[in-house]
Design a protein around this motif. Structure first.
Motif, mmCIF file in Angstrom:
data_model
loop_
_atom_site.group_PDB
_atom_site.id
_atom_site.type_symbol
_atom_site.label_atom_id
_atom_site.label_comp_id
_atom_site.label_asym_id
_atom_site.label_seq_id
_atom_site.Cartn_x
_atom_site.Cartn_y
_atom_site.Cartn_z
ATOM 1 N N UNK A 593 0.836 -1.194 0.000
ATOM 2 C CA UNK A 593 0.000 0.000 0.000
ATOM 3 C C UNK A 593 0.866 1.237 0.000
ATOM 4 N N UNK A 594 0.282 2.349 -0.375
ATOM 5 C CA UNK A 594 1.023 3.613 -0.369
ATOM 6 C C UNK A 594 1.539 3.893 1.041
ATOM 7 N N UNK A 595 2.794 4.314 1.135
ATOM 8 C CA UNK A 595 3.437 4.421 2.432
ATOM 9 C C UNK A 595 2.790 5.473 3.324
ATOM 10 N N UNK A 596 2.099 6.438 2.722
ATOM 11 C CA UNK A 596 1.447 7.475 3.516
ATOM 12 C C UNK A 596 -0.064 7.297 3.593
ATOM 13 N N UNK A 622 2.767 0.237 -3.867
ATOM 14 C CA UNK A 622 2.120 -0.528 -4.944
ATOM 15 C C UNK A 622 2.964 -0.660 -6.203
ATOM 16 N N UNK A 623 3.801 0.335 -6.479
ATOM 17 C CA UNK A 623 4.606 0.270 -7.691
ATOM 18 C C UNK A 623 5.963 -0.377 -7.452
ATOM 19 N N UNK A 624 6.161 -0.905 -6.249
ATOM 20 C CA UNK A 624 7.386 -1.620 -5.921
ATOM 21 C C UNK A 624 7.027 -3.088 -5.733
ATOM 22 N N UNK A 625 7.997 -3.908 -5.394
ATOM 23 C CA UNK A 625 7.689 -5.329 -5.192
ATOM 24 C C UNK A 625 8.580 -5.902 -4.114
ATOM 25 N N UNK A 626 8.096 -6.947 -3.484
ATOM 26 C CA UNK A 626 8.888 -7.681 -2.514
ATOM 27 C C UNK A 626 9.970 -8.478 -3.236
ATOM 28 N N UNK A 627 11.056 -8.848 -2.524
ATOM 29 C CA UNK A 627 12.058 -9.710 -3.160
ATOM 30 C C UNK A 627 11.429 -11.014 -3.635
ATOM 31 N N UNK A 628 11.987 -11.597 -4.699
ATOM 32 C CA UNK A 628 11.371 -12.796 -5.265
ATOM 33 C C UNK A 628 11.495 -14.014 -4.355
ATOM 34 N N UNK A 629 12.304 -13.906 -3.288
ATOM 35 C CA UNK A 629 12.376 -14.999 -2.322
ATOM 36 C C UNK A 629 11.336 -14.877 -1.212
ATOM 37 N N UNK A 630 10.661 -13.745 -1.139
ATOM 38 C CA UNK A 630 9.650 -13.535 -0.099
ATOM 39 C C UNK A 630 8.418 -14.364 -0.435
ATOM 40 N N UNK A 631 7.836 -15.043 0.548
ATOM 41 C CA UNK A 631 6.661 -15.872 0.250
ATOM 42 C C UNK A 631 5.478 -15.072 -0.289
ATOM 43 N N UNK A 632 5.454 -13.761 -0.038
ATOM 44 C CA UNK A 632 4.364 -12.935 -0.562
ATOM 45 C C UNK A 632 4.747 -12.241 -1.869
ATOM 46 N N UNK A 633 5.837 -12.689 -2.489
ATOM 47 C CA UNK A 633 6.238 -12.103 -3.766
ATOM 48 C C UNK A 633 5.100 -12.239 -4.782
#
Length: 668
Positions: A593-596, A622-633
């Motif tokens: 979500x948006x950080x603010x 929202x326009x970023x992503x978790x690392x591809x090793x993160x289970x929520x990737x």
């Protein structure tokens, strides 16, 4: 004429001794050169400002002109503040244990002119007693041994230094598996005092690292053993029922009579533990304890620029506990008609409950009463607090230590987020900023250990780096500040470059240390968590937050280095066991979500209010992503609304958008 070389020191403890007739030197090149030049052994005395028995020995021996004359004639006398130089304290406490003696303070160690120990003890009375020789006779005898038995002294010092090095060589093994950690946590329950909580009889210490591990990994019976301990400590005499905060330890099994010094590191660890227990139980006793203790920290222990002081003394007017204890008439005069009601609750007796005085406690009936009654008791305590304020106060040791501030910043963040108190989060940030601004030496994040009156001194130890890194990560997760994450990574880079040992663990001192006889290394929790244990935790958290594999590999390296020792003596390795459990089965909360966005912020706040003892929080735009090793990737917002995912191992929950539902998901 007094030849005392402590006047220019910055430690309140050393300055307490600056007027002694003993010719004290601080630890350093000047003292060691003089010892060698005059071929005199060194009498090394290590203590700290809040230490009661340190004061006793000072009054009895170091302030005595005749005793000082003997010391000055026979020895080069060196005084060390253990809180300024924990590296020296670790070495010489280890030496004392190798001599078959129980450690503690004051530490009295006799060394060769190059600082190698050959005999020692703790407190010595001025005349023979307590099964100990009189101190003046002892120093004469030690000098005679040094002069007439040099071969034996040399053999003894060599054996001691070799043994210290052996103690710093951990036994490796396989990283503890989750089922073993659970079994260990539950096994500790058998050692809990079933009446008063805690471990052992007397003296009784909180043992926070063990209790924290039991709380995180134990079954219901184990958690009951922890809550029994927390209840009894919070209602015992070890807790200051008027001003908040815990004393160092209890001298009896029932937590009644403490040594009255208040230490920052104890209170930081206890705050963390009571906060975790409150999240899971909602017990108002734990909430009150957290609030009162933080109020004390902010009222009495905080520098105007945010750093947090070290200790309050056990003594006032040279009497241990005088500031805190009462007699019946004093309380009657303050409470008048409410006296009988208050006395029945707080164990007030005509002849006192400790050495003719009364230590306020609720050990006889620790259960809280109804809210109306508790509110009335609170008002009565406030009256007694006001009546106590004009008393002569225990001395404040106002130096600010990097490692202890790191512990308190982490505890304040946990409490701030659990209790939704932004003021506490601000206090945590201010303390961190103070250390960041005053202790950092260069852009590599090399640190000082201690600061007082704007004067930062002494090389930082492993504990300083890793506890500050842990504090930085806590602030990053709670606020989203990327600079804090960068700090944590930079601090661990410095650790990797300057503290690493070939066996995968870390030394306590860095590779630039030149004034110690050896570099120690341990994973053993003591009054504070082991630096190697905190290092492993920080590396685990960094791995999950950044997906950089070298953090995982280094965490595993530390854990494997001590795994054999953990198997032999698990009680002393609670922090490493916590890190092993988190590496194997971390609970991660990913919020997209948006950080603010207020809804994002509400989800992040909720992540700290579930019952799980630990969690790792990542907030991703929202326009970023978790690392591809993160289970929520690959997980995203749902319908454009901030969404959270709770991941246990490789499995994540369905998206959660309601903060209350997220709290439910985080119920252990």
């Amino acid at each position: 004429m007094t030849h005392n070389f402590l006047a220019d020191e910055n430690s309140p403890y050393l300055l307490q001794h600056a007027g002694n007739p003993v010719h004290w030197y601080p630890w350093g090149e000047e003292a060691l050169i003089r010892a060698k030049a005059e071929d005199k052994p060194i009498l090394l005395s290590i203590g700290y400002a809040a230490c009661h028995w340190c004061h006793v020995m000072a009054h009895e021996s170091f302030e005595n002109e005749d005793t000082a004359a003997v010391m000055n004639r026979l020895f080069i006398n060196i005084k060390v503040d253990r809180e300024e130089r924990p590296d020296l304290d670790a070495i010489y406490q280890s030496a004392l244990s190798l001599m078959g003696q129980q450690g503690g303070w004051p530490l009295t160690m006799f060394c060769t002119p190059d600082g190698k120990p050959f005999w020692g003890g703790t407190y010595f009375p001025p005349r023979p007693g307590f099964g100990r020789p009189g101190f003046p006779d002892l120093v004469e005898h030690i000098d005679k041994i040094y002069r007439t038995e040099q071969d034996k002294v040399a053999l003894n010092t060599r054996a001691i230094v070799e043994a210290i090095n052996d103690m710093s060589t951990p036994e490796p093994g396989d990283t503890p598996a989750p089922d073993l950690i659970v079994a260990i946590a539950n096994r500790f329950t058998e050692e809990i005092d079933k009446t008063h909580g805690g471990f052992g009889t007397a003296p009784k210490f909180p043992q926070c690292s063990v209790l924290k591990m039991m709380w995180a990994h134990g079954n219901a019976a184990t958690r009951d053993a922890v809550t029994l301990t927390l209840d009894r400590m919070a209602q015992g005499g070890i807790y200051d029922h008027l001003g908040g905060g815990f004393a160092r330890y209890s001298t009896d099994p029932a937590w009644l009579a403490p040594h009255f010094e208040k230490m920052l590191y104890d209170n930081a660890q206890l705050l963390e533990l009571y906060t975790a227990a409150w999240r899971a139980t909602g017990n108002p006793l734990y909430s009150n304890t957290v609030h009162e203790t933080i109020t004390w920290i902010q009222r009495e222990m905080t520098h105007r620029d945010g750093g947090i002081y070290s200790t309050l003394d056990a003594d006032s007017e040279r009497v241990e506990g005088k500031f805190y204890v009462w007699n019946e008439d004093e309380i009657k005069a303050v409470l008048e008609d409410d006296f009988a009601f208050f006395a029945a609750t707080y164990d007030i007796r005509p002849d006192g409950n400790w050495e003719g005085h009364t230590i306020l406690n609720r050990s006889q009936d620790p259960a809280l009463k109804d809210p109306t009654t508790e509110a009335h008791l609170s008002k009565l305590r406030a009256k007694l607090f006001a009546a106590r304020e004009p008393r002569i106060r225990p001395a404040l040791d106002d130096k600010i230590l990097t490692d202890w501030n790191g512990l308190m910043v982490f505890a304040l963040v946990e409490a701030a987020m659990a209790f939704e108190n932004p003021e506490w989060l601000t206090a945590a940030q201010s303390a961190y900023d103070f250390v960041r601004e005053n202790m950092v030496i260069n852009e590599d994040l090399e640190l000082h250990h201690s600061c007082r009156n704007g004067d930062a001194r002494h090389r930082a130890t492993l504990d300083d780096y890793v506890m500050l890194a842990r504090a930085a990560l806590s602030l990053h997760e709670a606020t989203g500040n990327p600079d804090a994450l960068s700090d944590a990574q930079g601090l661990m880079t410095y650790v990797e470059n300057h503290f690493t040992s070939d066996d995968g663990a870390y030394f306590f001192t860095d590779d630039n240390a030149t004034d110690v006889i050896t570099r120690t290394k341990t994973g053993f929790d003591n009054a504070t968590p082991a630096g190697n244990g905190i290092a492993a935790e920080v590396l685990v958290r960094l791995y999950y937050l950044t997906a950089k594999l070298h953090y995982r590999d280094r965490a595993e390296g530390v854990l494997r280095a001590f795994a054999g020792d953990i198997t032999e003596n698990a009680f002393s390795y609670g922090t490493l066991l916590m890190a092993a459990g988190q590496l194997a089965e971390a609970i991660q909360v990913a919020i997209i979500g948006a950080l603010d966005d207020p809804k994002t912020l509400a989800l992040r706040a909720a992540a700290y209010r579930g019952k799980t003892p630990t969690r790792i929080v990542s907030v991703v735009a929202p326009d970023d992503s978790l690392p591809d090793t993160h289970p929520a990737f690959g997980k995203t917002r749902v319908n454009g609304t901030p969404s959270a995912y709770v991941c246990r191992g490789p499995v994540c929950s369905l998206p959660v958008q309601d903060p209350e539902q997220l709290i439910t998901e985080l119920t252990a």
